[in-house]
Design a protein around this motif. Structure first.
Motif, PDB file in Angstrom:
ATOM      1  N   ARG A 166       1.178   5.616   0.288  1.00 53.74           N
ATOM      2  CA  ARG A 166       0.574   6.734   0.895  1.00 53.74           C
ATOM      3  C   ARG A 166       0.810   7.987   0.033  1.00 53.74           C
ATOM      4  NH1 ARG A 166       1.920   7.253   6.896  1.00 53.74           N
ATOM      5  NH2 ARG A 166       3.851   6.758   5.818  1.00 53.74           N
ATOM      6  N   LYS A 179       0.772  -1.351  -0.048  1.00 55.17           N
ATOM      7  CA  LYS A 179       0.012  -0.185   0.118  1.00 55.17           C
ATOM      8  C   LYS A 179       0.675   1.314   0.028  1.00 55.17           C
ATOM      9  CE  LYS A 179      -3.694   2.262   2.588  1.00 55.17           C
ATOM     10  NZ  LYS A 179      -4.537   2.431   3.803  1.00 55.17           N
ATOM     11  N   ASP A 192       5.834   4.379   1.220  1.00 53.03           N
ATOM     12  CA  ASP A 192       5.014   3.092   1.476  1.00 53.03           C
ATOM     13  C   ASP A 192       4.622   2.896   2.838  1.00 53.03           C
ATOM     14  OD1 ASP A 192       7.315   3.103   3.016  1.00 53.03           O
ATOM     15  OD2 ASP A 192       8.102   1.129   1.842  1.00 53.03           O
ATOM     16  N   GLU A 193       4.038   1.983   3.323  1.00 54.03           N
ATOM     17  CA  GLU A 193       3.498   1.904   4.625  1.00 54.03           C
ATOM     18  C   GLU A 193       4.229   1.995   5.746  1.00 54.03           C
ATOM     19  OE1 GLU A 193       3.991  -2.432   3.212  1.00 54.03           O
ATOM     20  OE2 GLU A 193       2.890  -0.847   2.572  1.00 54.03           O
ATOM     21  N   LYS A 194       5.729   1.872   5.709  1.00 56.34           N
ATOM     22  CA  LYS A 194       6.884   1.942   6.718  1.00 56.34           C
ATOM     23  C   LYS A 194       7.266   3.259   6.738  1.00 56.34           C
ATOM     24  CE  LYS A 194       8.374  -2.816   6.226  1.00 56.34           C
ATOM     25  NZ  LYS A 194       9.455  -3.675   6.279  1.00 56.34           N
TER      26      LYS A 194
END
Length: 79
Positions: free
Chosen positions: A4, A2, A28-30
């Protein structure tokens, strides 16, 4: 994975008359920055997952030390 889409508003708290700069950051999600793009003007539509602001007066994303997240901003997409 995913991704963002984040809007970063680079303003200057000491000189409020200066126009802010707008950056579009893809993460990214991290939180790893995948892509960074400078926008020519303030976006018109709410197309971002998050909105961050930096008021240190710097023009470069890498030179900034802190960002404040703006909850409920008008350019933030509704979930």
């Amino acid at each position: 994975m995913k991704k963002r889409k984040i809007l970063v508003i680079m303003s200057n708290r000491w000189e409020r008359l200066k126009k802010p700069h707008f950056l579009e950051v893809l993460c990214d999600e991290k939180g790893t920055v995948l892509k960074e793009k400078r926008l020519r003007a303030q976006p018109k539509t709410a197309a971002f997952d998050e909105v961050w602001e930096n008021d240190e007066g710097k023009k470069d994303f890498a030179a900034c030390h802190r960002f404040a997240r703006k909850y409920g901003h008008k350019l933030q997409r509704a979930k």
